[in-house]
Design an enzyme around this catalytic site. Structure first.
Site, mmCIF file in Angstrom:
data_model
loop_
_atom_site.group_PDB
_atom_site.id
_atom_site.type_symbol
_atom_site.label_atom_id
_atom_site.label_comp_id
_atom_site.label_asym_id
_atom_site.label_seq_id
_atom_site.Cartn_x
_atom_site.Cartn_y
_atom_site.Cartn_z
ATOM 1 N N GLY A 9 -3.768 8.336 -4.688
ATOM 2 C CA GLY A 9 -2.478 7.923 -5.183
ATOM 3 C C GLY A 9 -2.443 6.419 -5.411
ATOM 4 N N CYS A 10 -1.506 5.992 -6.241
ATOM 5 C CA CYS A 10 -1.418 4.570 -6.574
ATOM 6 C C CYS A 10 -1.034 3.751 -5.344
ATOM 7 C CB CYS A 10 -0.433 4.362 -7.717
ATOM 8 S SG CYS A 10 1.148 5.205 -7.502
ATOM 9 N N TYR A 11 0.036 4.146 -4.668
ATOM 10 C CA TYR A 11 0.423 3.413 -3.453
ATOM 11 C C TYR A 11 -0.704 3.428 -2.423
ATOM 12 C CZ TYR A 11 5.492 3.193 -4.703
ATOM 13 O OH TYR A 11 6.714 2.943 -5.271
ATOM 14 N N THR B 294 -3.890 3.610 -2.677
ATOM 15 C CA THR B 294 -4.968 2.694 -3.052
ATOM 16 C C THR B 294 -4.612 1.270 -2.666
ATOM 17 O OG1 THR B 294 -5.610 4.122 -4.899
ATOM 18 C CG2 THR B 294 -6.303 1.811 -5.015
ATOM 19 N N SER B 295 -3.358 0.899 -2.932
ATOM 20 C CA SER B 295 -2.942 -0.482 -2.663
ATOM 21 C C SER B 295 -2.774 -0.756 -1.174
ATOM 22 C CB SER B 295 -1.625 -0.778 -3.385
ATOM 23 O OG SER B 295 -0.514 -0.259 -2.667
#
Lengths: 338, 338, 338, 338
Positions: free
Chosen positions: A150-152, A154-155
């Protein structure tokens, strides 16, 4: 392999478009299938006019047979759809890279709770590899199906994992504030995504029940053997693309050399950029596959603040998926992405 | 009248919200009816949280009987709905102010062509007064139903009318470029209004067939006795509110004192601001009922460029509607608006 | 040549950054000099953090000697600076591509009037080729110095030239409305460019005296042998990058096949995309070297409206400059740009 | 007093403009002095064109004598200037309301450290009352000089204070993430505030050394008798106005009725809106003097997340200053603000 053929299911969405943009110029890839429900039968250049004079492909109604000549199949659909398509693709011997959340959560009960529907292909979950190259590279090379992070997550995971693993930060009282651009919600009609509703405002949302919470917990647990206790706070902000994450955590080892730790873990990573003094900004990573990480020790060394920035559609979706494809195909990891 | 009771039909839309915001602080108005289909039964403060601690009203499902105690009824619904409600309201003796396009076009054939559906109350069209106070004040005072001008037409007619009427500009080769904020499209779910689709881009739309073309033509004809030939070019730009109109027209009378003409027509108007040298900007009129007008004579005096700026939701909708209400109720024209 | 070495003067500005971004991945280019006054002595990755892990170059204080090993020198400085640097570079045998307006205007009197300062190198103006590849390709191949077109002129000349040349539109009463993103004003501190001053607003500016007026007039005259009379109306809008131009002109030959004309002139052009029905949008050309062109015939065939969209920093600056470099170096015209 | 005369020093800045906007329509206020250095001698309507036809005042070069007929003087200047003007104004018997940080910090050493310059009027600091009406109302009524709270502190202290005072949350491990619109940086030319630098990005800044840290600490200490340990993380986001603050804190008393506490403290406050379930959004408070507060209990009741939203220029500056003026003048607290 010298060259691979790939298909994209969900080619007209934001991640699908980014996949095509990068794959079309990848020297070892030929895109030979584009699938999208609503626009099947149109040329891709009409569906996504940014590709006029850049693509002669037609968008097709998906069927598994039509991926026959593809080696790799990317699935870039809203949650809940890939689980219905992946089993047959895997059975046909395709390498599947799913960008949705369908195969990220190992614990079915957790999946059902956070995603709000029953899983349709539980048997496939266990064999899905979590596509975070910096931590899972060897596992990925062999996987039949890759679940793209997921994008979140990963961050969040990339900045947190080395610090947790080295034991220099607390494993509790971790506060994760994340700000996401609107493209993260997908390409759809929705009043709450109307420009007038989103512009010039901010709101937190899904405090405590966001579906990326179990993903972060599971992954940090797997790669650090620690089960951290954290609060994840997503916010919607009026930008098109990008995620900005600010993590606050008690610093246990005040003598720790944070910079050295990041250098040790990520110094050779092609897409992780750590800087000892500069503060990350989304504009430095927009339209790239990089994650930028920075930090500050404050409160007399009691507290560590770590910030990261990614492009949610690239490192948080399509770019990372292609990085994964490069790994499973034995290509240079950055090919098509630099 | 010392005080009037008013109802708003369509209270949850962008224009409805602006109507309430201004009417709630109008010293001679009591809002006693708020109607909205989807949110009927909720408190208005829940539907429009900006009004928490500012409104104790409940949103109701509309029925004509519920306007019994209202003197004035504002209709702020999408096109095609007011025509079904207005006849009964007029029959009940209400002063009706309609913010949609339903009663703006006198020529039914033109209406049907540009709006794309049959008119349901043709008998009422003739008695509807066009609510452009600067040009129609006397007619408005007596009207049973007022058709509030469109946002684009307001920004076009006010700068053009004095110049056409004085005969200093050509009545052909008039080019009208207009830029509109996204709130002009109304409060709705639509892919093309999704933040990601609208942000960081511009597009022209409805070139040659926009429904405001006959409104501009009819009104300029009525107040100047000239039938000008013009090209109207609407564009969507990524701002929430505001319309910016730039009009280019051959200057016939090079000796004309343009500033004097605007001063003569609008010097005493409370909501028209003309400046001889400054260029209008949307930010100077945002959240106000003003229209700002400026101009340049160029090309050796052959060409006149006139620019105007309004807030599409105020002077282009709710504010002008309240200005009209003030006129028909005999109040100071700026009451509640300054 | 198989490979060229290039320098960029003004590497820290918006155009300079875009030049580097594209040149760094150009297969036949090696960037071996980056010059910028304020940041000389720093690594480029510190000056422009988006290039961390992508560039090991250092920014230098410019001197002509330091370009010794460069074959091509790009000058990306504010107006009035290239004229002081170009003569020596040309004398040293460098191929110079200037992105400013310094060498665009052949008529010195016009230059002085519109740019507001005296030209320092008038002798070089005549030998400067105007770098609009679609119309000047043959002349460019031989040029020692190329004057890269302005952003607005690129968006205006490409759609207008074929129509004027074919005589299907009038050569007067041409109205050109252009909307520009804020990056067009350059990377600088200025109150009128402060986010708060620019966001959520629009303004027209430099009506009648913009420095791109003589450039448009001169170029259209040169390539069509017609001296058109037009009004050019630039506006500033709150987007980072992009220019949107809407041209309105009387249609003389109502039977003309506009689509066929564009197809004839630009059908084989790698970076011009014409569509017979679709309306251009900036988002389709953002971050690319394309210009998108569309049109509508309206007012009963009396009026032609032509729209174009470009990325002001790419097709309107750095991309077109690289396209020009490819031409003078004998490379494929799209290399590094697709 | 029935009516007061007021002056604004710094009338052309963003806070000064908002002060004038509200004071000009305040029924018991007459603005009789507008001061601004750079625009002295111009009409205010030229300096701030949004006030054309709304203001006949002229901007003057400041001198203390020119405030002779004013009862209240607002100082809306950048930090470090009010300290030079306030002593004489107080000596002349004016009620002074300073919107800068000059008189907020009682501890001179802290002031010097965080503001980076020596205080010029230390004697006046002690007598300055901190203008947070919800907590300081009685003290304010008598004050000669009011130090208006900072924008971030307003958004932080109002949600935190009741919870700390009631002892239901921990006094350590408090993480405060705040997002601010760009107007908070003031009206000035600066590269880092250029639209292109700020748009479509986010960055954290001044982690650990922001000047609002001692203000938050001092005020929470004063009104709760607790010295909390917190991390304050300001971020710049691409909106014009608004602050969004998300506070994460361990919940000590899991049985606490958070909603009841907020209701008890703020139920009768005219400008504090608490909602038990709704999440605050900036758009609901933009252009108003309200603060919206919401919360969530998560992590099995271990963690409390409290969110607040304000308009940084109104409740965070000009609006709160007028609220303070209303208190010291004995007016209704909401007059001119609702």
């Amino acid at each position: 392999l010298d060259q691979v053929n790939v298909s994209i299911i969900g080619a007209s969405g934001y991640s699908g478009t980014e996949l095509y943009r990068h794959l079309a110029r990848h020297p070892r890839v030929r895109v030979n299938g584009l699938f999208a429900r609503s626009s099947a039968g149109s040329s891709f250049a009409e569906v996504a006019p940014l590709f006029r004079k850049r693509s002669a492909l037609e968008v097709q109604q998906y069927s598994a047979e039509l991926t026959e000549s593809s080696d790799v199949v990317f699935i870039a659909l809203p949650s809940g759809e890939a689980m219905h398509l992946a089993p047959e693709l895997v059975a046909r011997g395709k390498k599947v890279i799913d960008l949705s959340g369908d195969f990220r959560i190992k614990d079915i009960a957790q999946f059902n709770q956070f995603y709000g529907h029953e899983h349709a292909a539980p048997a496939l979950i266990e064999s899905a590899a979590y596509g975070l190259p910096e931590w899972n590279r060897s596992e990925l090379a062999m996987a039949k199906i890759i679940s793209n992070p997921g994008c979140y997550p990963t961050s969040v995971i990339l900045p947190l994992a080395p610090l947790l693993r080295e034991g220099v930060i607390a494993s509790e009282n971790i506060v994760i504030n994340s700000l996401s651009g609107v493209s993260g919600a997908g390409r759809k009609a929705a009043l709450e995504l109307n420009f007038t509703e989103v512009n010039e405002t901010v709101k937190a949302y899904r405090i405590g029940d966001h579906q990326h919470i179990p993903e972060i917990r599971q992954t940090l647990g797997a790669i650090t053997s620690i089960s951290p206790s954290f609060t994840f706070l997503p916010h919607l902000i009026p930008i098109t693309r990008g995620i900005y994450t600010t993590i606050t955590v008690p610093l246990i080892d005040k003598a720790a050399d944070i910079a050295a730790i990041f250098e040790q873990y990520y110094g050779n990573e092609p897409f992780v950029r750590f800087h000892p003094t500069a503060i990350p900004e989304i504009k430095n990573v927009a339209h790239t596959n990089f994650i930028d990480i920075g930090y500050r020790e404050i409160n007399g060394g009691e507290t560590l603040v770590v910030m990261s920035a990614i492009d949610n559609l690239i490192k948080g979706a399509a770019g990372q998926a292609i990085q994964n494809m490069n790994i499973i195909c034995g290509f240079e990891e950055g090919e098509g992405l630099l």
